[in-house]
Design a protein around this motif. Structure first.
Motif, mmCIF file in Angstrom:
data_model
loop_
_atom_site.group_PDB
_atom_site.id
_atom_site.type_symbol
_atom_site.label_atom_id
_atom_site.label_comp_id
_atom_site.label_asym_id
_atom_site.label_seq_id
_atom_site.Cartn_x
_atom_site.Cartn_y
_atom_site.Cartn_z
ATOM 1 N N THR A 3 0.842 -1.191 0.000
ATOM 2 C CA THR A 3 0.000 0.000 0.000
ATOM 3 C C THR A 3 0.878 1.242 0.000
ATOM 4 O O THR A 3 2.030 1.216 0.434
ATOM 5 C CB THR A 3 -0.923 0.042 1.235
ATOM 6 O OG1 THR A 3 -0.123 0.030 2.429
ATOM 7 C CG2 THR A 3 -1.876 -1.133 1.244
ATOM 8 N N SER A 4 0.314 2.330 -0.496
ATOM 9 C CA SER A 4 1.021 3.613 -0.500
ATOM 10 C C SER A 4 0.121 4.662 0.130
ATOM 11 O O SER A 4 -1.103 4.538 0.110
ATOM 12 C CB SER A 4 1.390 4.033 -1.924
ATOM 13 O OG SER A 4 0.222 4.218 -2.709
ATOM 14 N N SER A 5 0.739 5.699 0.695
ATOM 15 C CA SER A 5 -0.052 6.748 1.323
ATOM 16 C C SER A 5 0.640 8.093 1.153
ATOM 17 O O SER A 5 1.849 8.222 1.381
ATOM 18 C CB SER A 5 -0.245 6.459 2.815
ATOM 19 O OG SER A 5 -1.042 7.474 3.415
ATOM 20 N N THR A 24 4.642 7.478 1.853
ATOM 21 C CA THR A 24 5.064 6.252 2.528
ATOM 22 C C THR A 24 4.554 5.038 1.760
ATOM 23 O O THR A 24 3.499 5.084 1.122
ATOM 24 C CB THR A 24 4.535 6.197 3.970
ATOM 25 O OG1 THR A 24 3.106 6.214 3.959
ATOM 26 C CG2 THR A 24 5.054 7.373 4.785
ATOM 27 N N THR A 76 3.979 0.781 2.425
ATOM 28 C CA THR A 76 3.926 -0.258 3.454
ATOM 29 C C THR A 76 3.896 -1.622 2.790
ATOM 30 O O THR A 76 3.134 -1.859 1.851
ATOM 31 C CB THR A 76 2.697 -0.082 4.358
ATOM 32 O OG1 THR A 76 2.759 1.207 4.989
ATOM 33 C CG2 THR A 76 2.661 -1.150 5.438
ATOM 34 N N ALA A 124 4.108 -5.439 6.772
ATOM 35 C CA ALA A 124 4.015 -4.807 8.089
ATOM 36 C C ALA A 124 5.131 -3.799 8.360
ATOM 37 O O ALA A 124 5.280 -3.331 9.484
ATOM 38 C CB ALA A 124 3.983 -5.858 9.198
ATOM 39 N N THR A 125 5.914 -3.440 7.345
ATOM 40 C CA THR A 125 6.967 -2.428 7.499
ATOM 41 C C THR A 125 6.597 -1.208 6.675
ATOM 42 O O THR A 125 6.249 -1.325 5.499
ATOM 43 C CB THR A 125 8.335 -2.962 7.040
ATOM 44 O OG1 THR A 125 8.684 -4.096 7.842
ATOM 45 C CG2 THR A 125 9.402 -1.892 7.187
ATOM 46 N N THR A 126 6.673 -0.028 7.282
ATOM 47 C CA THR A 126 6.408 1.222 6.573
ATOM 48 C C THR A 126 7.727 1.883 6.200
ATOM 49 O O THR A 126 8.611 2.053 7.054
ATOM 50 C CB THR A 126 5.576 2.180 7.438
ATOM 51 O OG1 THR A 126 4.298 1.575 7.690
ATOM 52 C CG2 THR A 126 5.366 3.513 6.737
ATOM 53 N N TYR A 127 7.834 2.226 4.937
ATOM 54 C CA TYR A 127 9.037 2.876 4.405
ATOM 55 C C TYR A 127 8.699 4.333 4.092
ATOM 56 O O TYR A 127 7.796 4.603 3.288
ATOM 57 C CB TYR A 127 9.515 2.177 3.132
ATOM 58 C CG TYR A 127 9.879 0.723 3.338
ATOM 59 C CD1 TYR A 127 11.189 0.342 3.607
ATOM 60 C CD2 TYR A 127 8.914 -0.286 3.254
ATOM 61 C CE1 TYR A 127 11.535 -0.996 3.788
ATOM 62 C CE2 TYR A 127 9.242 -1.616 3.437
ATOM 63 C CZ TYR A 127 10.551 -1.961 3.706
ATOM 64 O OH TYR A 127 10.885 -3.290 3.879
ATOM 65 N N TYR A 128 9.403 5.251 4.728
ATOM 66 C CA TYR A 128 9.204 6.682 4.481
ATOM 67 C C TYR A 128 10.121 7.067 3.315
ATOM 68 O O TYR A 128 11.297 7.388 3.498
ATOM 69 C CB TYR A 128 9.517 7.475 5.740
ATOM 70 C CG TYR A 128 8.584 7.140 6.877
ATOM 71 C CD1 TYR A 128 7.459 7.924 7.119
ATOM 72 C CD2 TYR A 128 8.806 6.025 7.680
ATOM 73 C CE1 TYR A 128 6.573 7.610 8.152
ATOM 74 C CE2 TYR A 128 7.926 5.703 8.713
ATOM 75 C CZ TYR A 128 6.819 6.501 8.946
ATOM 76 O OH TYR A 128 5.949 6.190 9.957
ATOM 77 N N THR A 169 12.961 3.765 7.511
ATOM 78 C CA THR A 169 11.745 3.215 8.111
ATOM 79 C C THR A 169 11.332 3.975 9.369
ATOM 80 O O THR A 169 10.511 3.480 10.150
ATOM 81 C CB THR A 169 11.943 1.725 8.453
ATOM 82 O OG1 THR A 169 13.095 1.594 9.306
ATOM 83 C CG2 THR A 169 12.141 0.896 7.197
#
Length: 508
Positions: free
Chosen positions: A5-7, A91, A93, A96-100, A210
């Motif tokens: 997913t992206s945000s 970001t 995801t 379960a890891t979010t990458y900034y 992260t």
């Protein structure tokens, strides 16, 4: 495959006021594009350019605010907090890891006009490197006996807007003087950062992580030399790959310039002097600020640097009176000088009850003169005969030692005198597998990766210099890397080792 997913979000309530998701209004019909890092891979490509994030927002009555013109800055329906200058971040995801991956400043808002048009807004966000490119050095003092990472730290600390975080590897070499050639009114922070990076032959870029993203990273020359573990492998899984073997990428005459300084013996040299013929009037309690540029006393048209600047003293460095030649008001003049490496900001305040005139004003110190660059070269006659002559010029602005230039020329000649096939970049669809998605999200500029491709017969390691992404429909991710060859492994760049032929010792 795990979900991706992206945000996209923005600080609509100001810095530190919390992040508001914009995802409901992001138009999936227009890809979200991200690009950052170093966009070239030649021997002189060592500092990142401005990174960008572009996207389109729904500006119609179907937007989250249900208002036409919700993202138009001049519309009465404008969303609260939406404005040029706010921070925006992207970001991703996965597992379960979010990458900034990107954080920056909203640079442009371009509403598309027309009630029957697409009713969308095109937006561009720029990363911290844009601040460095736009802001001037602003009177930083000359740095003495500092390493490249320390010079970078001084430049960054002087910036109005700071990176989210920083990580600087400690360089090996100290330079006698730095920032003395920065013309404070004209030279950008980016220029001075590049001088420090090029002097050390390191690399500087903003990367994602992260935790928060936007990390300014400096890798000194040893970081890539010491990298032996490949962090990702692409083996015939590329959607695109740019490969070239070109005669113009051969360098068989390498010229390396260093820049020794001449330094005045004591701090008595007049580096700035106000023209006494131009009487400067100050009314009662009036203040004025002067930018005094340091100049060579023997050739006033030439700018110079300065060190050990002297605090201006009454009668010795300035006088104040009722007219030409009069000094009776000197005690009533307050002079505050903020001295930088190339100029001084001088604030003058009249404490007298009458109008006075500055009849004499000067700044003294030790002058630094950077007039005589020394250039050494290395050539290869066999390569020139076979392919023609191709010249590589390398400038190390803060380096002063000739044997360093000679050694660097030898190393670059050995690396570039013969034809070589280069992989300039690769792209791939990250959604194809968990491994590719992890590679796309976890790898950043400076990482070592392996590229294997059967048709070209290539299988070798490369460093990522720059990255880019396209998010399509919020779900599909295309990643691309700008790749630099894994060449700078010679121990000549390491402390107390010799050049390839043993003729010169760096003594670093």
């Amino acid at each position: 495959m795990a979900a991706f997913t992206s945000s996209l979000s923005a600080e609509l309530a100001g810095v530190g006021g919390g992040w508001t998701a914009l995802d409901a209004d992001v138009l999936g019909s227009v890809p979200i594009s991200i690009s950052y890092g170093i966009q070239g891979n030649g021997p002189n490509d060592r500092i990142a350019s401005t990174g960008t994030l572009t996207f389109a927002l729904n500006n119609s009555t179907t937007s989250a605010g249900a208002l036409l013109g919700y993202y138009s800055p001049d519309n009465a329906n404008l969303r609260s907090g939406w404005a040029v200058g706010i921070r925006v971040r992207m970001t991703f995801t996965f597992s379960a890891t979010t990458y900034y991956k990107f954080i920056g400043t909203l640079e442009t808002i371009e509403p598309i006009p027309g009630t029957r048009g697409p009713r969308s807004v095109l937006c561009t966000v720029v990363d911290w490197m844009d601040d460095a490119a736009k802001q001037k050095t602003n009177n930083i003092a000359t740095q003495t006996s500092k390493r490249a990472d320390e010079i970078i730290s001084a430049v960054v600390a002087n910036m109005t807007r700071q990176p989210i975080s920083t990580s600087y590897s400690a360089a090996q070499l100290e330079y006698p003087y730095a920032l003395d050639t920065a013309e404070d009114e004209a030279t950008s922070a980016m220029t001075e950062l590049a001088k420090a990076v090029n002097s050390d032959l390191g690399f500087l870029y903003v990367i994602g992580d992260t935790s928060a993203g936007g990390k300014l990273v400096y890798h000194d020359r040893r970081v890539r030399q010491a990298a032996t573990t490949s962090l990702a492998t692409l083996s015939n899984t590329m959607a695109g790959m740019t490969v070239s073997r070109s005669r113009s990428r051969i360098y068989n005459r390498v010229k390396v310039s260093v820049n020794p300084r001449r330094v005045d013996a004591d701090a008595t040299t007049v580096l700035y002097q106000y023209d006494a013929a131009q009487l400067l009037a100050l009314g009662p309690s009036e203040s004025i600020t002067i930018y005094g540029q340091y100049r060579d006393p023997d050739q006033r048209a030439q700018r110079v640097g300065g060190v050990d600047l002297v605090t201006p003293a009454a009668t010795t460095d300035y006088t104040f009176g009722t007219g030409p030649g009069d000094t009776s008001l000197t005690a009533s003049l307050t002079v505050t000088a903020t001295t930088g490496g190339n100029s001084a900001i001088i604030e003058l305040t009249n404490g007298a009850a009458v109008t006075g005139f500055v009849t004499f004003l000067q700044i003294r110190g030790r002058g630094l003169y950077d007039y005589d660059a020394v250039t050494l070269q290395a050539t290869d006659a066999t390569s020139k005969t076979a392919y023609g002559e191709f010249v590589l010029s390398v400038d190390m602005p803060h380096e002063t030692r000739q044997h360093v230039a000679s050694s660097v020329a030898d190393v670059f000649l050995a690396d570039y005198k013969d034809p070589r096939t280069y992989i300039d970049g690769v792209s791939f669809w990250a959604n194809y597998s968990d491994a590719l998605m992890t590679a796309a999200l976890a790898r950043e500029p400076g990482d070592l990766v392996t590229i294997t491709e059967t048709v070209t017969g290539l299988s070798t390691t490369y460093f990522i210099n720059g990255v880019s992404y396209e998010v399509i429909g919020g779900k599909q991710l295309r990643a691309a890397w700008v790749l630099a060859p894994d060449l700078e492994t010679a121990t000549v760049f390491i402390l107390d080792t010799s050049t390839l032929n043993g003729a010169h010792v760096l003594g670093w």
